[in-house]
Design a protein around this motif. Structure first.
Motif, PDB file in Angstrom:
ATOM      1  N   SER A  78       0.822  -1.214   0.000  1.00  0.00           N
ATOM      2  CA  SER A  78       0.000   0.000   0.000  1.00  0.00           C
ATOM      3  C   SER A  78       0.854   1.261   0.000  1.00  0.00           C
ATOM      4  CB  SER A  78      -0.927   0.010   1.213  1.00  0.00           C
ATOM      5  OG  SER A  78      -1.865  -1.030   1.124  1.00  0.00           O
ATOM      6  N   ALA A  79       1.993   1.207   0.680  1.00  0.00           N
ATOM      7  CA  ALA A  79       2.891   2.364   0.693  1.00  0.00           C
ATOM      8  C   ALA A  79       3.423   2.649  -0.705  1.00  0.00           C
ATOM      9  CB  ALA A  79       4.041   2.111   1.663  1.00  0.00           C
ATOM     10  N   GLU A  80       3.644   1.608  -1.456  1.00  0.00           N
ATOM     11  CA  GLU A  80       4.182   1.739  -2.815  1.00  0.00           C
ATOM     12  C   GLU A  80       3.101   2.130  -3.828  1.00  0.00           C
ATOM     13  OE1 GLU A  80       7.769   1.286  -5.056  1.00  0.00           O
ATOM     14  OE2 GLU A  80       7.539   0.686  -2.981  1.00  0.00           O
ATOM     15  N   PHE A  81       1.927   1.534  -3.684  1.00  0.00           N
ATOM     16  CA  PHE A  81       0.826   1.739  -4.639  1.00  0.00           C
ATOM     17  C   PHE A  81      -0.495   1.951  -3.892  1.00  0.00           C
ATOM     18  CE2 PHE A  81       3.885  -1.094  -6.734  1.00  0.00           C
ATOM     19  CZ  PHE A  81       4.190  -0.338  -7.851  1.00  0.00           C
ATOM     20  N   PRO A  82      -0.709   3.119  -3.307  1.00  0.00           N
ATOM     21  CA  PRO A  82      -1.888   3.334  -2.454  1.00  0.00           C
ATOM     22  C   PRO A  82      -3.234   3.230  -3.167  1.00  0.00           C
ATOM     23  CG  PRO A  82      -0.675   5.382  -2.763  1.00  0.00           C
ATOM     24  CD  PRO A  82       0.146   4.288  -3.383  1.00  0.00           C
ATOM     25  N   THR A  83      -3.296   3.465  -4.460  1.00  0.00           N
ATOM     26  CA  THR A  83      -4.582   3.428  -5.165  1.00  0.00           C
ATOM     27  C   THR A  83      -4.703   2.238  -6.114  1.00  0.00           C
ATOM     28  OG1 THR A  83      -3.740   4.865  -6.918  1.00  0.00           O
ATOM     29  CG2 THR A  83      -4.809   5.942  -5.033  1.00  0.00           C
ATOM     30  N   SER A  84      -3.825   1.280  -5.998  1.00  0.00           N
ATOM     31  CA  SER A  84      -3.802   0.148  -6.916  1.00  0.00           C
ATOM     32  C   SER A  84      -5.015  -0.768  -6.745  1.00  0.00           C
ATOM     33  CB  SER A  84      -2.528  -0.673  -6.677  1.00  0.00           C
ATOM     34  OG  SER A  84      -2.613  -1.922  -7.325  1.00  0.00           O
ATOM     35  N   LEU A  85      -5.583  -1.162  -7.866  1.00  0.00           N
ATOM     36  CA  LEU A  85      -6.693  -2.109  -7.842  1.00  0.00           C
ATOM     37  C   LEU A  85      -6.236  -3.467  -7.299  1.00  0.00           C
ATOM     38  CD1 LEU A  85      -9.619  -2.791  -8.489  1.00  0.00           C
ATOM     39  CD2 LEU A  85      -8.933  -3.272 -10.832  1.00  0.00           C
ATOM     40  N   ARG A  86      -5.027  -3.868  -7.610  1.00  0.00           N
ATOM     41  CA  ARG A  86      -4.499  -5.146  -7.098  1.00  0.00           C
ATOM     42  C   ARG A  86      -4.427  -5.134  -5.576  1.00  0.00           C
ATOM     43  NH1 ARG A  86      -1.338  -8.171 -11.331  1.00  0.00           N
ATOM     44  NH2 ARG A  86      -0.521  -9.403  -9.607  1.00  0.00           N
ATOM     45  N   ILE A  87      -4.007  -4.006  -5.017  1.00  0.00           N
ATOM     46  CA  ILE A  87      -3.922  -3.889  -3.560  1.00  0.00           C
ATOM     47  C   ILE A  87      -5.329  -3.914  -2.960  1.00  0.00           C
ATOM     48  CG2 ILE A  87      -3.053  -2.521  -1.615  1.00  0.00           C
ATOM     49  CD1 ILE A  87      -0.904  -3.675  -3.645  1.00  0.00           C
ATOM     50  N   ARG A  88      -6.257  -3.270  -3.616  1.00  0.00           N
ATOM     51  CA  ARG A  88      -7.652  -3.298  -3.138  1.00  0.00           C
ATOM     52  C   ARG A  88      -8.197  -4.720  -3.152  1.00  0.00           C
ATOM     53  NH1 ARG A  88     -10.786   1.114  -6.344  1.00  0.00           N
ATOM     54  NH2 ARG A  88     -12.500   0.223  -5.156  1.00  0.00           N
ATOM     55  N   LYS A  89      -7.822  -5.501  -4.161  1.00  0.00           N
ATOM     56  CA  LYS A  89      -8.260  -6.903  -4.214  1.00  0.00           C
ATOM     57  C   LYS A  89      -7.657  -7.701  -3.062  1.00  0.00           C
ATOM     58  CE  LYS A  89      -9.119  -7.167  -9.161  1.00  0.00           C
ATOM     59  NZ  LYS A  89      -8.705  -7.779 -10.440  1.00  0.00           N
ATOM     60  N   LEU A  90      -6.387  -7.446  -2.753  1.00  0.00           N
ATOM     61  CA  LEU A  90      -5.759  -8.132  -1.623  1.00  0.00           C
ATOM     62  C   LEU A  90      -6.440  -7.748  -0.309  1.00  0.00           C
ATOM     63  CD1 LEU A  90      -1.994  -7.865  -2.611  1.00  0.00           C
ATOM     64  CD2 LEU A  90      -3.404  -9.931  -2.608  1.00  0.00           C
ATOM     65  N   LYS A  91      -6.791  -6.485  -0.179  1.00  0.00           N
ATOM     66  CA  LYS A  91      -7.504  -6.042   1.027  1.00  0.00           C
ATOM     67  C   LYS A  91      -8.878  -6.694   1.115  1.00  0.00           C
ATOM     68  CE  LYS A  91      -5.084  -1.660   1.578  1.00  0.00           C
ATOM     69  NZ  LYS A  91      -5.174  -0.195   1.544  1.00  0.00           N
ATOM     70  N   ALA A  92      -9.524  -6.887  -0.033  1.00  0.00           N
ATOM     71  CA  ALA A  92     -10.821  -7.583  -0.048  1.00  0.00           C
ATOM     72  C   ALA A  92     -10.644  -9.047   0.362  1.00  0.00           C
ATOM     73  CB  ALA A  92     -11.456  -7.490  -1.431  1.00  0.00           C
ATOM     74  N   LEU A  93      -9.557  -9.677  -0.077  1.00  0.00           N
ATOM     75  CA  LEU A  93      -9.271 -11.047   0.351  1.00  0.00           C
ATOM     76  C   LEU A  93      -9.063 -11.114   1.865  1.00  0.00           C
ATOM     77  CD1 LEU A  93      -6.842 -12.347  -2.429  1.00  0.00           C
ATOM     78  CD2 LEU A  93      -9.178 -13.109  -1.981  1.00  0.00           C
ATOM     79  N   LYS A  94      -8.429 -10.089   2.415  1.00  0.00           N
ATOM     80  CA  LYS A  94      -8.241 -10.051   3.863  1.00  0.00           C
ATOM     81  C   LYS A  94      -9.587  -9.941   4.573  1.00  0.00           C
ATOM     82  CE  LYS A  94      -6.396  -7.500   7.688  1.00  0.00           C
ATOM     83  NZ  LYS A  94      -6.010  -6.191   8.148  1.00  0.00           N
ATOM     84  N   LEU A  95     -10.464  -9.075   4.070  1.00  0.00           N
ATOM     85  CA  LEU A  95     -11.795  -8.964   4.666  1.00  0.00           C
ATOM     86  C   LEU A  95     -12.548 -10.287   4.590  1.00  0.00           C
ATOM     87  CD1 LEU A  95     -12.877  -5.444   3.375  1.00  0.00           C
ATOM     88  CD2 LEU A  95     -12.259  -6.076   5.732  1.00  0.00           C
ATOM     89  N   GLU A  96     -12.387 -10.990   3.494  1.00  0.00           N
ATOM     90  CA  GLU A  96     -12.998 -12.308   3.349  1.00  0.00           C
ATOM     91  C   GLU A  96     -12.429 -13.283   4.380  1.00  0.00           C
ATOM     92  OE1 GLU A  96     -13.169 -15.890   0.084  1.00  0.00           O
ATOM     93  OE2 GLU A  96     -13.050 -13.838  -0.655  1.00  0.00           O
ATOM     94  N   ALA A  97     -11.117 -13.237   4.594  1.00  0.00           N
ATOM     95  CA  ALA A  97     -10.485 -14.111   5.589  1.00  0.00           C
ATOM     96  C   ALA A  97     -11.005 -13.792   6.993  1.00  0.00           C
ATOM     97  CB  ALA A  97      -8.972 -13.953   5.540  1.00  0.00           C
TER      98      ALA A  97
END
Length: 103
Positions: A78-97
């Motif tokens: 997130s520090a490297e790419f704060p608005t990245s769609l890929r990072i948002r998908k990873l965050k969504a996977l975390k919410l799912e977990a």
């Protein structure tokens, strides 16, 4: 775990991670274990491969319910790419977990 990490160098592990990414192999327990034992302290050596490794470790950590490892990877990504769609998908996977389906 079928990988003997005591005898592996950081570059051996990097190459193994690369192979698993290229072959689309998901060995989550092994990835997290090798990350913690060997790679985590060597991230400064990765160069352009740093971000794919962080993403790979993040997904593996979520698979293994190792949320502290996933959080560390997400923070770096997130520090490297704060608005990245890929990072948002990873965050969504975390919410799912976390079983937070309404967030």
């Amino acid at each position: 775990m079928d990988v003997c990490c005591k005898e592996m160098s950081w570059s051996d592990v990097r190459d193994l991670f690369r192979l698993w990414r290229e072959e689309n192999v998901r060995k989550s327990v092994e990835v997290v274990d090798l990350w913690e034992r060997i790679l985590q302290k060597k991230m400064h050596k990765f160069g352009d491969e740093r971000l794919p490794v962080l993403e790979q470790v993040c997904v593996a950590a979520l698979d293994c319910n190792r949320l502290e490892v996933a959080d560390a990877c997400l923070k770096a990504l997130s520090a490297e790419f704060p608005t990245s769609l890929r990072i948002r998908k990873l965050k969504a996977l975390k919410l799912e977990a976390l079983e937070r389906y309404n967030s």
